[in-house]
Design an enzyme around this catalytic site. Structure first.
Site: not given
Ligand SMILES: NC(=O)c1ccc[n+]([C@@H]2O[C@H](COP(=O)([O-])OP(=O)(O)OC[C@H]3O[C@@H](n4cnc5c(N)ncnc54)[C@H](OP(=O)(O)O)[C@@H]3O)[C@@H](O)[C@H]2O)c1
Length: 280
Positions: A47, A52, A77, A110
């Protein structure tokens, strides 16, 4: 080496694995290495987004990988500033040039940016880009039911997916019910609530101990059992493996119920309400 992940079929026939890799903040060579490690581990859905600034990184990881392009599912997006029809068409082309890919498997608007009032024009551009073979499946992010109803009414085409903020502190029950009734797949962004205090939650910790799993694994299993595709981001090969290792246990109804009770009206990570928030 790769683990196999169950797949679902969208309302347009495109298939996606039920877990993908989020890439927000995975940029440059370190980002490409993290994405390649994920692909080696078995991730097939990646994704990204124009905003980004790492579509190039994702494309580079695709080229470095030995997995054939057609086995991967790449999402990008459209930013809010390019929702006018002509700008949207150009942005989709630019997205592809940045990644050096011929097509995206999934392309999403987005944010609806309702005050701007251009999301139907943007949607028409996605519909046309799909006809031209630039995108296989089209969807949205952060759309409320009223926004999706307008898309279908004015263009006759409904989204395949709505990617929304979804985690135990904000479980979006009403929105998920609407998706199910309307055959729109739910995809969870920030599925681990960006590793906030949900990863210390006592209720989930007890459930995790009971299954000999980590809190993250219980949360990702919960998304799977809700029927939502989750896209946890991790830069660490160990945590990437951990996040995929959720297909050898299941949560029972009472455990699902205990997690459902953790939701709160103010549970969003950053209070980004799609009815009012605008992102450009
Ligand atoms: N459409 C939208 O508006 C929108 C908005 C926000 C995000 N997104 C997408 O959604 C994806 C995921 O959301 P996000 O990146 O905001 O947050 P997330 O995936 O909920 O959390 C990422 C965080 O969790 C940590 N992490 C991952 N696996 C872990 C585990 N097993 N144990 C402990 N910590 C862990 C990661 O650190 P490490 O990297 O150090 O493991 C990072 O700091 C984004 O990357 C993006 O592609 C879309």
């Amino acid at each position: 080496m790769g683990r196999s992940i169950p797949e679902i079929t969208l309302n347009d026939g495109v298939t996606l694995p039920v877990i993908g890799l989020g890439t927000y903040k995975l940029n440059g060579n370190a980002g490409a290495q993290a994405i390649n490690s994920a692909i080696d581990t078995g991730y097939r859905l990646i994704d990204t987004a124009y905003n980004y600034e790492n579509e190039g990184t994702v494309g580079e990881a695709v080229r470095r990988s030995s997995i054939p392009r057609e086995e991967l599912r790449i999402t990008s997006k459209l930013p809010g500033r390019y929702q006018e029809y002509d700008k949207a068409v150009t942005a989709i082309q630019e997205s592809l040039y940045r990644a050096n890919l011929d097509y995206y498997d999934l392309y999403l608007i987005h944010w609806p940016n309702p005050k701007q009032g251009l999301y139907v024009e943007a949607w028409q551009a996605l519909i046309d880009a799909k006809k031209w073979g630039l995108i296989r499946s089209i969807g949205v992010c952060n759309f409320l039911p009223e926004h999706m109803e307008r898309l279908e009414k004015e263009t006759g085409v409904k989204p395949s997916i709505n990617q929304i903020e979804l985690h135990p502190f904000f479980n979006q029950e009403q929105q998920r019910i609407w998706h199910e009734e309307n055959n729109v797949k739910t995809e969870s962004w920030s599925p681990l609530a960006r590793a906030n205090d949900v990863l210390q939650n006592e209720t989930i910790s007890k459930i995790a101990d009971h299954h000999n799993k980590t809190i993250s694994q219980v949360i990702l299993r919960w998304h799977y059992q809700l029927g939502s595709i989750s896209i946890p981001k991790s830069s660490s090969p160990e945590r990437q493996i951990e996040n995929l290792s959720i297909f050898d246990f299941s949560l029972d109804e009472s455990e699902m119920g205990m997690i459902a009770e953790l939701t709160r009206p103010d549970g969003r990570i950053k209070d980004l309400d799609p009815a009012t928030y605008e992102e450009f």
